[in-house]
Design a protein around this motif. Structure first.
Motif, PDB file in Angstrom:
ATOM      1  N   MET A   1       7.389  36.156  17.604  1.00 27.70           N
ATOM      2  CA  MET A   1       8.746  35.658  17.642  1.00 27.70           C
ATOM      3  C   MET A   1       9.742  36.803  17.478  1.00 27.70           C
ATOM      4  O   MET A   1      10.838  36.745  17.967  1.00 27.70           O
ATOM      5  CB  MET A   1       8.966  34.626  16.554  1.00 27.70           C
ATOM      6  N   SER A   2       9.358  37.834  16.829  1.00 29.44           N
ATOM      7  CA  SER A   2      10.247  38.954  16.598  1.00 29.44           C
ATOM      8  C   SER A   2      10.687  39.617  17.908  1.00 29.44           C
ATOM      9  O   SER A   2      11.845  39.992  18.050  1.00 29.44           O
ATOM     10  CB  SER A   2       9.582  39.969  15.686  1.00 29.44           C
ATOM     11  N   GLU A   3       9.743  39.765  18.828  1.00 34.23           N
ATOM     12  CA  GLU A   3      10.094  40.369  20.119  1.00 34.23           C
ATOM     13  C   GLU A   3      11.107  39.500  20.869  1.00 34.23           C
ATOM     14  O   GLU A   3      12.002  40.013  21.541  1.00 34.23           O
ATOM     15  CB  GLU A   3       8.848  40.584  20.970  1.00 34.23           C
ATOM     16  N   LYS A   4      10.964  38.195  20.738  1.00 36.13           N
ATOM     17  CA  LYS A   4      11.901  37.275  21.381  1.00 36.13           C
ATOM     18  C   LYS A   4      13.303  37.469  20.806  1.00 36.13           C
ATOM     19  O   LYS A   4      14.286  37.503  21.542  1.00 36.13           O
ATOM     20  CB  LYS A   4      11.436  35.839  21.170  1.00 36.13           C
ATOM     21  N   GLU A   5      13.380  37.607  19.494  1.00 36.41           N
ATOM     22  CA  GLU A   5      14.674  37.812  18.842  1.00 36.41           C
ATOM     23  C   GLU A   5      15.278  39.165  19.205  1.00 36.41           C
ATOM     24  O   GLU A   5      16.483  39.289  19.372  1.00 36.41           O
ATOM     25  CB  GLU A   5      14.532  37.685  17.323  1.00 36.41           C
ATOM     26  N   LYS A   6      14.437  40.184  19.315  1.00 32.01           N
ATOM     27  CA  LYS A   6      14.931  41.512  19.693  1.00 32.01           C
ATOM     28  C   LYS A   6      15.517  41.489  21.099  1.00 32.01           C
ATOM     29  O   LYS A   6      16.571  42.065  21.350  1.00 32.01           O
ATOM     30  CB  LYS A   6      13.815  42.547  19.605  1.00 32.01           C
ATOM     31  N   SER A   7      14.830  40.818  22.015  1.00 34.50           N
ATOM     32  CA  SER A   7      15.349  40.752  23.382  1.00 34.50           C
ATOM     33  C   SER A   7      16.611  39.902  23.440  1.00 34.50           C
ATOM     34  O   SER A   7      17.525  40.187  24.210  1.00 34.50           O
ATOM     35  CB  SER A   7      14.284  40.216  24.341  1.00 34.50           C
ATOM     36  N   ARG A   8      16.661  38.883  22.598  1.00 28.40           N
ATOM     37  CA  ARG A   8      17.865  38.052  22.537  1.00 28.40           C
ATOM     38  C   ARG A   8      19.051  38.874  22.039  1.00 28.40           C
ATOM     39  O   ARG A   8      20.167  38.747  22.542  1.00 28.40           O
ATOM     40  CB  ARG A   8      17.604  36.873  21.617  1.00 28.40           C
ATOM     41  N   ALA A   9      18.799  39.739  21.060  1.00 29.93           N
ATOM     42  CA  ALA A   9      19.855  40.600  20.528  1.00 29.93           C
ATOM     43  C   ALA A   9      20.360  41.553  21.606  1.00 29.93           C
ATOM     44  O   ALA A   9      21.569  41.740  21.768  1.00 29.93           O
ATOM     45  CB  ALA A   9      19.331  41.388  19.325  1.00 29.93           C
ATOM     46  N   LYS A  10      19.438  42.148  22.349  1.00 33.30           N
ATOM     47  CA  LYS A  10      19.837  43.067  23.427  1.00 33.30           C
ATOM     48  C   LYS A  10      20.658  42.332  24.485  1.00 33.30           C
ATOM     49  O   LYS A  10      21.645  42.863  24.997  1.00 33.30           O
ATOM     50  CB  LYS A  10      18.608  43.698  24.080  1.00 33.30           C
ATOM     51  N   ALA A  11      20.247  41.116  24.809  1.00 32.48           N
ATOM     52  CA  ALA A  11      20.977  40.330  25.808  1.00 32.48           C
ATOM     53  C   ALA A  11      22.381  39.998  25.316  1.00 32.48           C
ATOM     54  O   ALA A  11      23.349  40.090  26.087  1.00 32.48           O
ATOM     55  CB  ALA A  11      20.213  39.046  26.128  1.00 32.48           C
TER      56      ALA A  11
ATOM     57  N   LYS B   1      29.136  41.008  21.076  1.00 31.83           N
ATOM     58  CA  LYS B   1      28.437  42.272  20.875  1.00 31.83           C
ATOM     59  C   LYS B   1      28.121  42.466  19.397  1.00 31.83           C
ATOM     60  O   LYS B   1      27.015  42.880  19.037  1.00 31.83           O
ATOM     61  CB  LYS B   1      29.277  43.430  21.401  1.00 31.83           C
ATOM     62  N   ALA B   2      29.059  42.143  18.536  1.00 31.01           N
ATOM     63  CA  ALA B   2      28.834  42.265  17.095  1.00 31.01           C
ATOM     64  C   ALA B   2      27.727  41.320  16.629  1.00 31.01           C
ATOM     65  O   ALA B   2      26.901  41.678  15.779  1.00 31.01           O
ATOM     66  CB  ALA B   2      30.124  41.970  16.332  1.00 31.01           C
ATOM     67  N   LYS B   3      27.688  40.137  17.202  1.00 32.61           N
ATOM     68  CA  LYS B   3      26.633  39.178  16.863  1.00 32.61           C
ATOM     69  C   LYS B   3      25.266  39.733  17.273  1.00 32.61           C
ATOM     70  O   LYS B   3      24.294  39.636  16.522  1.00 32.61           O
ATOM     71  CB  LYS B   3      26.899  37.853  17.573  1.00 32.61           C
ATOM     72  N   GLY B   4      25.202  40.331  18.446  1.00 30.86           N
ATOM     73  CA  GLY B   4      23.960  40.960  18.898  1.00 30.86           C
ATOM     74  C   GLY B   4      23.572  42.134  18.023  1.00 30.86           C
ATOM     75  O   GLY B   4      22.398  42.318  17.710  1.00 30.86           O
TER      76      GLY B   4
ATOM     77  N   ALA C   1      20.033  44.332  13.820  1.00 33.69           N
ATOM     78  CA  ALA C   1      19.872  44.926  12.490  1.00 33.69           C
ATOM     79  C   ALA C   1      18.935  44.071  11.631  1.00 33.69           C
ATOM     80  O   ALA C   1      18.092  44.607  10.899  1.00 33.69           O
ATOM     81  CB  ALA C   1      21.231  45.066  11.811  1.00 33.69           C
ATOM     82  N   LYS C   2      19.081  42.763  11.737  1.00 33.34           N
ATOM     83  CA  LYS C   2      18.209  41.856  10.981  1.00 33.34           C
ATOM     84  C   LYS C   2      16.756  42.041  11.392  1.00 33.34           C
ATOM     85  O   LYS C   2      15.862  42.123  10.550  1.00 33.34           O
ATOM     86  CB  LYS C   2      18.637  40.409  11.213  1.00 33.34           C
TER      87      LYS C   2
END
Length: 57
Positions: free
Chosen positions: A1-11, A39-42, A47-48
């Motif tokens: 799930m972490s990879e999904k969140e990382k890609s979501r952040a980049k998007a 952008k700040a939300k991403g 960071a999380k």
């Protein structure tokens, strides 16, 4: 799930940057502000996820 969140952040970061740039190009301050917020939300999401990675080790 972490990879999904990382890609979501980049998007979110990319979408926010695009919206911010488009807002500046057309002179729409509210679009620029929305883009900065996305952008700040991403950035916060990224960071999380980085902190979660640090504590996994």
């Amino acid at each position: 799930m972490s990879e999904k969140e990382k890609s979501r952040a980049k998007a979110e970061q990319a979408k926010g940057k695009l919206k911010e740039t488009a807002g500046r190009a057309v002179g729409n301050e509210s679009m620029t502000t929305e883009g900065r917020a996305e952008k700040a939300k991403g950035d916060a999401r990224q960071a999380k996820e980085k902190m979660k990675d640090v504590f996994k080790r």
